[in-house]
Structures are given as C-alpha cells and as structure tokens.
Design a protein around this motif. Sequence first.
Motif, PDB file in Angstrom:
ATOM      1  N   PHE A   1      86.168  25.674  16.145  1.00  0.00           N
ATOM      2  CA  PHE A   1      84.845  25.457  16.730  1.00  0.00           C
ATOM      3  C   PHE A   1      84.892  24.209  17.607  1.00  0.00           C
ATOM      4  O   PHE A   1      85.374  23.157  17.170  1.00  0.00           O
ATOM      5  CB  PHE A   1      83.815  25.300  15.604  1.00  0.00           C
ATOM      6  N   PRO A   2      84.425  24.275  18.869  1.00  0.00           N
ATOM      7  CA  PRO A   2      84.626  23.169  19.820  1.00  0.00           C
ATOM      8  C   PRO A   2      83.983  21.850  19.409  1.00  0.00           C
ATOM      9  O   PRO A   2      84.452  20.801  19.791  1.00  0.00           O
ATOM     10  CB  PRO A   2      84.015  23.702  21.120  1.00  0.00           C
ATOM     11  N   ASN A   3      82.897  21.901  18.651  1.00  0.00           N
ATOM     12  CA  ASN A   3      82.232  20.663  18.233  1.00  0.00           C
ATOM     13  C   ASN A   3      81.885  20.758  16.748  1.00  0.00           C
ATOM     14  O   ASN A   3      80.716  20.905  16.378  1.00  0.00           O
ATOM     15  CB  ASN A   3      80.972  20.438  19.073  1.00  0.00           C
ATOM     16  N   PRO A   4      82.891  20.680  15.876  1.00  0.00           N
ATOM     17  CA  PRO A   4      82.656  20.916  14.445  1.00  0.00           C
ATOM     18  C   PRO A   4      81.683  19.943  13.804  1.00  0.00           C
ATOM     19  O   PRO A   4      80.984  20.286  12.848  1.00  0.00           O
ATOM     20  CB  PRO A   4      84.061  20.782  13.830  1.00  0.00           C
ATOM     21  N   ASP A   5      81.589  18.712  14.324  1.00  0.00           N
ATOM     22  CA  ASP A   5      80.696  17.726  13.722  1.00  0.00           C
ATOM     23  C   ASP A   5      79.220  18.012  13.997  1.00  0.00           C
ATOM     24  O   ASP A   5      78.343  17.411  13.374  1.00  0.00           O
ATOM     25  CB  ASP A   5      81.043  16.324  14.236  1.00  0.00           C
ATOM     26  N   ALA A   6      78.953  18.938  14.911  1.00  0.00           N
ATOM     27  CA  ALA A   6      77.560  19.230  15.265  1.00  0.00           C
ATOM     28  C   ALA A   6      76.763  19.773  14.089  1.00  0.00           C
ATOM     29  O   ALA A   6      75.538  19.623  14.045  1.00  0.00           O
ATOM     30  CB  ALA A   6      77.513  20.232  16.423  1.00  0.00           C
ATOM     31  N   TYR A   7      77.449  20.400  13.137  1.00  0.00           N
ATOM     32  CA  TYR A   7      76.747  21.002  12.006  1.00  0.00           C
ATOM     33  C   TYR A   7      76.797  20.152  10.740  1.00  0.00           C
ATOM     34  O   TYR A   7      76.229  20.530   9.718  1.00  0.00           O
ATOM     35  CB  TYR A   7      77.326  22.391  11.716  1.00  0.00           C
ATOM     36  N   THR A   8      77.450  19.010  10.800  1.00  0.00           N
ATOM     37  CA  THR A   8      77.607  18.194   9.592  1.00  0.00           C
ATOM     38  C   THR A   8      76.267  17.837   8.963  1.00  0.00           C
ATOM     39  O   THR A   8      76.069  17.998   7.748  1.00  0.00           O
ATOM     40  CB  THR A   8      78.391  16.904   9.913  1.00  0.00           C
ATOM     41  N   ASP A   9      75.329  17.360   9.774  1.00  0.00           N
ATOM     42  CA  ASP A   9      74.038  16.926   9.227  1.00  0.00           C
ATOM     43  C   ASP A   9      73.224  18.086   8.670  1.00  0.00           C
ATOM     44  O   ASP A   9      72.316  17.870   7.866  1.00  0.00           O
ATOM     45  CB  ASP A   9      73.228  16.199  10.306  1.00  0.00           C
ATOM     46  N   ARG A  10      73.543  19.307   9.067  1.00  0.00           N
ATOM     47  CA  ARG A  10      72.836  20.466   8.514  1.00  0.00           C
ATOM     48  C   ARG A  10      73.474  20.954   7.226  1.00  0.00           C
ATOM     49  O   ARG A  10      72.818  21.599   6.404  1.00  0.00           O
ATOM     50  CB  ARG A  10      72.803  21.605   9.541  1.00  0.00           C
ATOM     51  N   LEU A  11      74.752  20.641   7.037  1.00  0.00           N
ATOM     52  CA  LEU A  11      75.451  21.062   5.817  1.00  0.00           C
ATOM     53  C   LEU A  11      75.248  20.076   4.671  1.00  0.00           C
ATOM     54  O   LEU A  11      75.153  20.473   3.502  1.00  0.00           O
ATOM     55  CB  LEU A  11      76.948  21.221   6.103  1.00  0.00           C
ATOM     56  N   ILE A  12      75.180  18.786   5.004  1.00  0.00           N
ATOM     57  CA  ILE A  12      75.128  17.753   3.973  1.00  0.00           C
ATOM     58  C   ILE A  12      73.949  17.908   3.013  1.00  0.00           C
ATOM     59  O   ILE A  12      74.118  17.718   1.797  1.00  0.00           O
ATOM     60  CB  ILE A  12      75.145  16.352   4.625  1.00  0.00           C
ATOM     61  N   PRO A  13      72.725  18.239   3.466  1.00  0.00           N
ATOM     62  CA  PRO A  13      71.636  18.402   2.491  1.00  0.00           C
ATOM     63  C   PRO A  13      71.933  19.436   1.410  1.00  0.00           C
ATOM     64  O   PRO A  13      71.496  19.279   0.259  1.00  0.00           O
ATOM     65  CB  PRO A  13      70.442  18.832   3.363  1.00  0.00           C
ATOM     66  N   PHE A  14      72.691  20.476   1.754  1.00  0.00           N
ATOM     67  CA  PHE A  14      73.070  21.470   0.747  1.00  0.00           C
ATOM     68  C   PHE A  14      74.026  20.849  -0.266  1.00  0.00           C
ATOM     69  O   PHE A  14      73.912  21.089  -1.471  1.00  0.00           O
ATOM     70  CB  PHE A  14      73.718  22.681   1.411  1.00  0.00           C
ATOM     71  N   TYR A  15      74.985  20.050   0.216  1.00  0.00           N
ATOM     72  CA  TYR A  15      75.901  19.383  -0.705  1.00  0.00           C
ATOM     73  C   TYR A  15      75.149  18.416  -1.619  1.00  0.00           C
ATOM     74  O   TYR A  15      75.427  18.313  -2.816  1.00  0.00           O
ATOM     75  CB  TYR A  15      76.987  18.631   0.067  1.00  0.00           C
ATOM     76  N   GLU A  16      74.206  17.684  -1.045  1.00  0.00           N
ATOM     77  CA  GLU A  16      73.437  16.736  -1.851  1.00  0.00           C
ATOM     78  C   GLU A  16      72.648  17.443  -2.935  1.00  0.00           C
ATOM     79  O   GLU A  16      72.576  16.972  -4.084  1.00  0.00           O
ATOM     80  CB  GLU A  16      72.499  15.932  -0.945  1.00  0.00           C
ATOM     81  N   SER A  17      72.084  18.582  -2.597  1.00  0.00           N
ATOM     82  CA  SER A  17      71.351  19.359  -3.595  1.00  0.00           C
ATOM     83  C   SER A  17      72.290  19.887  -4.682  1.00  0.00           C
ATOM     84  O   SER A  17      71.997  19.791  -5.879  1.00  0.00           O
ATOM     85  CB  SER A  17      70.624  20.524  -2.911  1.00  0.00           C
ATOM     86  N   MET A  18      73.444  20.422  -4.255  1.00  0.00           N
ATOM     87  CA  MET A  18      74.392  20.979  -5.220  1.00  0.00           C
ATOM     88  C   MET A  18      75.061  19.910  -6.073  1.00  0.00           C
ATOM     89  O   MET A  18      75.587  20.206  -7.151  1.00  0.00           O
ATOM     90  CB  MET A  18      75.452  21.811  -4.490  1.00  0.00           C
ATOM     91  N   SER A  19      75.058  18.662  -5.614  1.00  0.00           N
ATOM     92  CA  SER A  19      75.680  17.592  -6.404  1.00  0.00           C
ATOM     93  C   SER A  19      74.916  17.319  -7.704  1.00  0.00           C
ATOM     94  O   SER A  19      75.397  16.580  -8.559  1.00  0.00           O
ATOM     95  CB  SER A  19      75.785  16.306  -5.571  1.00  0.00           C
TER      96      SER A  19
END
Length: 348
Positions: free
Chosen positions: A126-144
């Motif tokens: 994916f040309p800009n993989p960091d573009a989705y980081t902030d959208r993925l992190i809330p899911f990780y925080e919830s699952m933690s």
Amino acid sequence: MKLGEIIREKRKALSLTQEQLADYLGVSAPAVHKWEKGTTYPDITTLPALARVLRTDLNTLLSFQEELTDEEIARFLEELDRMISQESYDAAFQRAMDQIHQYPTCEKLIYTAIFYLDGARFLHGFPNPDAYTDRLIPFYESMSHSQTPEIRDAALAMCIAYHRNRKDFTRAEELINTIPSTRIDKEEQLATLYTQQEKWEDAQRLWERRILQSATELQTALIHLMEIAEKEGRPQDAQFCADTYQQVSSLLHVTQWIPYTAKFQLASLRQDRAACLSALRHILPVLKEPRTPQTCPLYRHMGDGDLAALAQSLYDRITDDLEHSEEFAFFRGSPEYEQLRPLLREEG
C-alpha cells in the motif's frame, strides 16, 4: 444476509409469488418487489405479520446475530483478500468497517479483521501505509481490555509499538508496566502434560510451535543487536550478529529466504551495493520455490497456510521497492543493480 434477500429466500422456499405475499399482507406487489431489491423496507408494523407468513421469527427475519462463526470469519477474510487484489485496499478497509459495525460485539471478527488489515497494508505494498494507523489504533486500544488473554496481549503489544514509534515513550512504558508478570508457561505445561499422557501429536504440535516461536524471538533480538552495533559504530559486531542470524535461521530450518534478510538489511543500512546484490541473489529465487514446512522433522505438524501467496506478495514488494523506494535510491542505476535486473525479469 440482508433483509430483502431473506424475504426473497423465504418466499421462494414456500413457493409464493410476490403477488401472493403482497395479498397476505395487504400491500402491493411492487412494494414486495422493492423490499426484495433493498430499495425500501417493510413498515415496522408489518414485520410481525411478514415473519408469520414466511414461517420464521423476527430475529431470523432481521438477521439478528451477535457472533459470526469461525467459518464465516474465515470466508470474510478471504473476501477481504480478494477485494485488495481485485479492487483496492481502501475498498477492503471500508468493507471490514461495515462488517464490524454490523457485528460490534463479535470480538473475534474485530480482532481477526483489524490484524489482517494492519498486516495487509504493508504486505500488499500500500503506497501510504501510515495513513490508516490512526483508524486502526482505537480498535487495538479497545481490544487491549479484552477478557481473552490472547486478544488482550496482542492488542496491547500493538498499542505499545504505536506509542513507541510516535516517540511517546512515557505512555509506552506505562502500557508495558500493565503487562502481568507470570512465571508459569501455559504452553510448556500443556506440552509436558500431553507427553505424559502419550498424546504424542498434541504434544508435538506445541513443541514445534515453540521452536518456531523461539526462532522468531532469536531473529528479532539479533536484528536489534545488529542495528544497535551499526549505529554505535561497531561494524564488526554488527556483521557478527548478521552472520549469527543466518546461522540460527539455517539451523532451525526456517523459510529459505529468511536467513539472508539480516545481511540484506545490514547492506541496505550501509548502502553497500555489492552486499545487497549478494543477499538478493539468495532471497529472490527461493521466494518463487514452493515451501512445505512439514517436510522438516522439526515442523511435521505445522500447517503451511498460504505460503505461496505470501512469498509472491513479498517478492512483488521487494521488486517494487527496488524500483521506486527512496531507501534503495543508492542502488538503482548502479552496475550492481543492472546485474540484478535479468534475475528480476527471469523470476517475474
């Protein structure tokens, strides 16, 4: 399954026409047609009668389901993978978000889909993989905060890495200190128990997984030691770590291309064209070779997953990076790179 699809399926199972269903409910046939097409929905007061006519219940009619089965989740991941290959990562990401919104309490779906999306954005180039980081992190925080240890620990590790990469070291350390300490190794205890019970296959699966896990841990430690030594100006120590990485990887019979990755990484750090070429000459050809871990006595019970697809994705990523990534700008246009190009054409 959507409401319109359920209405159509149930109606046909009862050999009813749209006109007959409409007559039962006191509505027009075009209204039923629109329900089944999904352009409109039945009035809420019509739903109980509709469920009775179709000989079902409201939960089934409205597709109420809190959890997906493992099989349904596996099929959904296959769907996401096809969407990335045939459409785009963006389309697959949105499809995953829609499914999660449909099943917001299905933790296994969320866990599986988010980790897949996270890895796929790098694996598929994916040309800009960091573009989705902030959208993925809330899911990780919830699952933690999950009550399932495997989900909680994996999500917590991702949150720690996120804050560490953002150089929010205070928050990363806070999260690390929440990790419970235990000296009891559940997997080892189970493997020992199965051995004593003569459940040989169950015991072997656990011990084989332990070997592969230990290999990964050793490789990770050696890569970090190599990078630290190089940054501290200790080139001989860095080379020693890269050589040891290769020896350990070969000894433990990991995937054939892996033993050379440390030397490739070190050569890239040093912008050593000849060393890069040497490592790539080992890595690229074996990415095209079939890999069956079960042929090795250390991994007789390990599934190979979709190693061919993984290897192809890695091959495509490496060749694309060589052509376009700033990291390899030092390599392009050199005689060493021109020597590599016939290999790329041959293997591609």
